[in-house]
Design a protein around this motif. Structure first.
Motif, mmCIF file in Angstrom:
data_model
loop_
_atom_site.group_PDB
_atom_site.id
_atom_site.type_symbol
_atom_site.label_atom_id
_atom_site.label_comp_id
_atom_site.label_asym_id
_atom_site.label_seq_id
_atom_site.Cartn_x
_atom_site.Cartn_y
_atom_site.Cartn_z
ATOM 1 N N VAL A 68 2.908 11.845 -0.491
ATOM 2 C CA VAL A 68 1.723 12.796 -1.367
ATOM 3 C C VAL A 68 0.552 12.437 -1.538
ATOM 4 O O VAL A 68 -0.418 11.773 -1.033
ATOM 5 C CB VAL A 68 1.979 11.626 -3.013
ATOM 6 C CG1 VAL A 68 1.431 12.188 -3.960
ATOM 7 C CG2 VAL A 68 3.501 11.530 -2.983
ATOM 8 N N ALA A 69 0.013 13.813 -1.531
ATOM 9 C CA ALA A 69 -1.567 13.725 -0.489
ATOM 10 C C ALA A 69 -2.347 13.964 -2.115
ATOM 11 O O ALA A 69 -3.406 13.541 -1.470
ATOM 12 C CB ALA A 69 -1.441 15.453 -0.856
ATOM 13 N N SER A 70 -2.278 13.773 -2.871
ATOM 14 C CA SER A 70 -2.758 13.670 -4.438
ATOM 15 C C SER A 70 -2.241 13.734 -5.550
ATOM 16 O O SER A 70 -0.720 14.590 -5.733
ATOM 17 C CB SER A 70 -4.061 15.191 -4.531
ATOM 18 O OG SER A 70 -4.303 16.190 -4.923
ATOM 19 N N VAL A 71 -2.638 12.847 -6.524
ATOM 20 C CA VAL A 71 -1.639 12.993 -8.031
ATOM 21 C C VAL A 71 -3.392 13.312 -8.723
ATOM 22 O O VAL A 71 -4.142 12.452 -9.011
ATOM 23 C CB VAL A 71 -1.393 11.738 -8.239
ATOM 24 C CG1 VAL A 71 -0.382 11.940 -9.520
ATOM 25 C CG2 VAL A 71 -0.123 11.733 -6.993
ATOM 26 N N ALA A 127 0.620 -1.214 0.230
ATOM 27 C CA ALA A 127 -0.453 -0.053 0.258
ATOM 28 C C ALA A 127 1.032 1.497 -0.187
ATOM 29 O O ALA A 127 0.887 2.291 -0.287
ATOM 30 C CB ALA A 127 -1.182 -0.057 1.604
ATOM 31 N N ALA A 128 2.149 0.666 1.045
ATOM 32 C CA ALA A 128 2.370 2.556 0.497
ATOM 33 C C ALA A 128 3.535 2.576 -0.571
ATOM 34 O O ALA A 128 3.668 3.660 -0.980
ATOM 35 C CB ALA A 128 3.836 2.179 1.435
ATOM 36 N N LEU A 129 3.090 2.301 -1.628
ATOM 37 C CA LEU A 129 3.601 2.276 -3.836
ATOM 38 C C LEU A 129 2.751 2.256 -4.344
ATOM 39 O O LEU A 129 2.805 2.597 -5.308
ATOM 40 C CB LEU A 129 4.777 0.304 -2.973
ATOM 41 C CG LEU A 129 5.176 0.302 -2.461
ATOM 42 C CD1 LEU A 129 6.164 -0.878 -2.866
ATOM 43 C CD2 LEU A 129 6.793 1.253 -2.435
ATOM 44 N N ALA A 130 1.825 2.760 -3.313
ATOM 45 C CA ALA A 130 0.577 2.864 -4.627
ATOM 46 C C ALA A 130 0.881 3.931 -5.415
ATOM 47 O O ALA A 130 0.428 4.494 -6.996
ATOM 48 C CB ALA A 130 -0.536 3.178 -3.954
#
Length: 324
Positions: free
Chosen positions: A187-190, A67-70
């Motif tokens: 990362v807050a959002s992409v 999950a940390a690599l999403a």
């Protein structure tokens, strides 16, 4: 150490074009190095992409799912790549020369104390030594690199430098755990930029220059030509500076560097800065009314004529022949 490890990039659940190229070239290089072709897929959920990489000919596909690599972070992806390197023990690590891969590749090479070459357009193995070619100085110079055998090399390759893999015998998938690591970035959002164009991935580009005369002529001719060809449309710096077209369409030293299979330069004189961004295109078609325009020096095919007269005829003929 032997063989090749490809760091796979994925786009929307598909294997990115640059990764398909690297799997194709990687098979050849792995054979020359006397080892297997391996690949690693990193992310939150990677099983579907891993299966596609196997179908493209990789002997072993390592997966690091967490999950940390999403979303991409330097710490997380470098740790995942290191796990794959430890398992595969490659002599050569391949990745694309994208913005993200430049960050990942440089950090990985530093941690491995490996050789690093960026923006590669060719790779060979001779006498057990890995050699690479990298253009510089606007493409006027090609630098040759040779690495001492026995030391890992990380090579970041320019898009559309090699033919894509077409398939191969079935390989195996091996799951690896993400090593314990501190991920210092959150990362807050992409979100994709609205209206953005990805020229660097385009196989066909039609670019318009100042020779079109004005903004209306540009939009009347260049997007329609690109559509008829099934490609994207670009612009010279003069056109962008004049406010005709947004910056994301700019090709050149201060814009995008592209290497499409077909590049059509319409009304582009061919300033050094523009040539630096497109001269490695496989086929260049230049249309300009000035027979002495510098663009003709790098063109595969050249047509001397007024683009405002030539392009409507060319577009109509392409639509007729291609059924678009």
């Amino acid at each position: 150490m032997s063989g090749v490890l490809v760091l796979i990039e994925q786009v929307g659940g598909e294997v990115a074009a640059i990764s398909r190229e690297l799997l194709g070239k990687g098979k050849e290089l792995a054979a020359a190095l006397g080892g297997p072709l391996s690949a690693v897929v990193v992310g939150g959920d990677v099983s579907a992409v891993a299966a596609k990489v196997v179908a493209l000919g990789a002997d072993t596909v390592y997966t690091v799912a967490d999950a940390a690599l999403a979303v991409y972070t330097t710490d997380g992806y470098v740790a995942a790549a290191q796990a794959a390197v430890a398992a595969a023990q490659p002599a050569l690590i391949l990745s694309g020369a994208t913005f993200q891969a430049r960050d990942l590749g440089a950090a990985l090479a530093a941690d491995l104390d490996a050789g690093l070459v960026v923006d590669v357009t060719d790779l060979q193995v001779a006498g057990g030594a890995i050699t690479a070619a990298r253009p510089s100085h606007g493409g006027n110079v090609v630098n040759a690199y040779s690495f001492t055998p026995g030391k890992v090399v990380v090579a970041l390759v320019r898009k559309q430098s090699f033919a894509e893999a077409t398939g191969g015998a079935g390989g195996t998938v091996k799951a690896l755990a993400l090593p314990a690591t501190t991920i210092r970035t959150q990362v807050a959002s992409v979100a994709p930029k609205s209206g953005a164009v990805n020229l660097t991935d385009a196989a066909i580009i039609a670019t318009g220059g100042r020779g079109l005369g004005d903004k209306d002529n540009y939009y009347k001719l260049i997007p329609k030509l690109a559509e008829a060809l099934g490609g994207a449309y670009g612009a010279s710096r003069a056109v962008v500076d004049a406010g005709w077209v947004p910056y994301e369409h700019q090709v050149g030293q201060t814009g995008k560097t592209v290497s499409p299979k077909l590049y059509v330069a319409a009304g582009v004189s061919g300033a050094i800065q523009h040539l630096a961004g497109m001269r490695t295109s496989r086929n260049i078609v230049a249309i300009n009314k000035d027979p002495e325009a510098p663009i003709f020096r790098v063109a595969t095919f050249g047509l001397v004529g007024d683009v405002n007269e030539v392009l409507p005829l060319l577009t109509d003929e392409l639509k007729r022949r291609l059924g678009r």
